[in-house]
Write a protein that holds these residues in place. Structure first.
Motif, PDB file in Angstrom:
ATOM      1  N   UNK A 339     -33.032  -2.886 -13.183  1.00 30.23           N
ATOM      2  CA  UNK A 339     -33.871  -3.562 -14.188  1.00 30.23           C
ATOM      3  C   UNK A 339     -35.364  -3.421 -13.921  1.00 30.23           C
ATOM      4  N   UNK A 340     -35.732  -2.872 -12.773  1.00 33.21           N
ATOM      5  CA  UNK A 340     -37.133  -2.593 -12.439  1.00 33.21           C
ATOM      6  C   UNK A 340     -37.995  -3.861 -12.485  1.00 33.21           C
ATOM      7  N   UNK A 341     -37.547  -4.881 -11.776  1.00 32.20           N
ATOM      8  CA  UNK A 341     -38.263  -6.154 -11.763  1.00 32.20           C
ATOM      9  C   UNK A 341     -39.108  -6.350 -10.505  1.00 32.20           C
ATOM     10  N   UNK A 342     -39.034  -5.424  -9.560  1.00 31.60           N
ATOM     11  CA  UNK A 342     -39.703  -5.616  -8.279  1.00 31.60           C
ATOM     12  C   UNK A 342     -41.128  -5.074  -8.250  1.00 31.60           C
ATOM     13  N   UNK A 343     -41.425  -4.108  -9.090  1.00 32.82           N
ATOM     14  CA  UNK A 343     -42.755  -3.513  -9.069  1.00 32.82           C
ATOM     15  C   UNK A 343     -43.731  -4.343  -9.912  1.00 32.82           C
ATOM     16  N   UNK A 344     -44.936  -4.454  -9.417  1.00 34.33           N
ATOM     17  CA  UNK A 344     -45.972  -5.213 -10.092  1.00 34.33           C
ATOM     18  C   UNK A 344     -46.294  -4.578 -11.449  1.00 34.33           C
ATOM     19  N   UNK A 345     -46.300  -5.357 -12.530  1.00 34.15           N
ATOM     20  CA  UNK A 345     -46.663  -4.802 -13.837  1.00 34.15           C
ATOM     21  C   UNK A 345     -48.037  -4.133 -13.840  1.00 34.15           C
ATOM     22  N   UNK A 346     -48.970  -4.651 -13.035  1.00 35.39           N
ATOM     23  CA  UNK A 346     -50.299  -4.041 -12.967  1.00 35.39           C
ATOM     24  C   UNK A 346     -50.227  -2.652 -12.356  1.00 35.39           C
TER      25      UNK A 346
END
Length: 437
Positions: A339-346
């Motif tokens: 789900x790619x929830x670990x990387x910072x959106x910035x």
């Protein structure tokens, strides 16, 4: 050209901008450590400001901001010249653009097919990293070898494996490049010298080293006219594994014709590269083994291509291996199940602005190498290729039951192949009493 890399401190950090008049000598010939685009901006899930606290050890290592290596030729820009020195011709630019569009469109279609239930298992997409595959592989000859990882679809496409065969393999059909037995993580093509994708990290590096040894043996022992080069692709997480160090040592010791290409997309699944590696500058490990170590902006196909030309040229001339760290970024999760929830959106937003296809397109326009109509024609051509590959894969047959044990047993006297040379699984009585496959 000598094999050793000469490091020297350069006090002005590299500035990676859209202007390319001076980039050829600055960013490709001065091989950088931390730069304005590098992952040193990000630590885990926190975006660091330039005033954030940094340990003394980090400050000491950051003092060396660029390395000059003999893997890249020193050239002086003629400041008085008003003529722009283009990095590529029109034909080369269109080839690069088409290959990158093919990779991006193919992977986007894979995502659609996966969610429609046409593909099974883990599927790892290459979106965002196209500049690395295109920049390196489009410089190879047919007989040169490529060894990939589980993120291998685009490497196979760049090397010339037809989209039909790659898509069929993903669908598990007999028309796939591995007859449906490899799947997403195991692309292989003898015809195109793609020696496989490998599901476990580090697995492919010894295979690539062996392929490079074969080339050297042909030339030096068998006296064949052989200048074949091998590219070994792997990620940042692999660089903490034993096979990586062992093969760097072996390749340097024997001066093997191989280029070790690190696709540093900054994350090993959900583990930040900066949090898992004592020294995140992977290219430094090259000089430790007596080979040039190069860092390049992996989001810029022209910079990657220039470094690749030098590294592949060294290998082809018999001057030994090179370690190239391409700092890139994947635009999707680790796999389609992530789900790619670990990387910072910035962090994701920062790299999204550096899309390698957008950057190449801008360069082509700014230097009058292509117009909108030409690129739209390529886009249309690729869309047709992708649609055709899906239709072909969907209509292709699934493997027969008697293919199940093929390529499993090699001994003619053993379990898989009878003394008559035929597969025993073809005998109807062979599978009596087994569960329906």
């Amino acid at each position: 050209m000598a094999c050793s890399a000469t490091a020297k401190i350069i006090h002005n950090p590299l500035v990676l901008s859209s202007s390319r008049s001076a980039e050829k000598s600055e960013s490709c010939r001065k091989l950088s450590g931390p730069t304005s685009f590098m992952s040193s901006k990000f630590l885990g899930n926190k975006l660091l400001s330039s005033n954030s606290a940094i340990s003394p050890a980090t400050r000491r290592s950051a003092a060396v901001v660029a390395v000059s290596s003999d893997v890249v030729k020193e050239k002086k820009l003629k400041s008085s010249s008003s003529v722009v020195n283009l990095l590529i011709t029109k034909e080369e630019g269109l080839v690069l653009y088409e290959d990158m569009i093919l990779g991006r469109a193919f992977e986007d279609m894979c995502a659609q097919m996966y969610y429609r239930g046409k593909m099974f298992g883990f599927v790892h997409l290459y979106n965002g990293q196209e500049a690395v595959s295109t920049g390196f592989i489009k410089l190879l000859k047919q007989e040169d070898c490529v060894v990939s990882t589980y993120r291998d679809h685009v490497h196979a496409l760049s090397k010339g494996v037809p989209a039909r065969q790659v898509m069929s393999e993903l669908f598990g059909k007999t028309t796939g490049c591995c007859r449906g037995q490899g799947g997403s993580m195991h692309m292989f093509s003898k015809e195109h010298n793609v020696l496989g994708g490998f599901a476990f990290i580090g697995e492919g590096i010894p295979v690539a080293t062996g392929a490079a040894f074969t080339s050297k043996y042909k030339r030096e022992v068998l006296k064949e006219d052989c200048d074949e080069v091998t590219l070994a692709f792997f990620g940042d997480g692999t660089c903490n594994n034993g096979q990586f160090f062992e093969c760097l040592n072996m390749a340097a010791l024997w001066k093997l014709p191989i280029v070790f290409v690190v696709e540093n997309n900054l994350w090993a699944i959900g583990m930040s590269h900066l949090r898992s590696t004592s020294d995140p500058q992977i290219w430094k490990k090259g000089p430790a083994f007596g080979m040039p170590g190069v860092h390049v902006d992996g989001m810029d196909v022209l910079k990657v291509r220039e470094v690749a030309q030098e590294a592949i040229g060294r290998a082809r001339r018999g001057e030994g291996p090179t370690l190239v760290e391409c700092e890139t970024y994947r635009f999707r999760g680790h796999s389609l199940a992530d789900p790619d929830e670990l990387r910072d959106p910035a962090e994701k937003a920062h790299y999204a602005t550096r899309d390698p296809i957008t950057a190449l397109k801008k360069y082509l326009f700014e230097n009058n190498l292509a117009n909108e109509a030409e690129l739209r024609a390529i886009d249309k051509k690729i869309d047709e290729i992708i649609e055709d590959s899906v239709e072909f894969a969907d209509e292709s047959p699934v493997p027969a039951r008697n293919q199940l044990l093929e390529n499993v047993f090699a001994d003619p006297r053993g379990f898989g192949i009878g003394t008559d040379g035929k597969y025993r699984c073809e005998d109807p009585k062979f599978t009596e009493g087994t569960a329906q496959v």
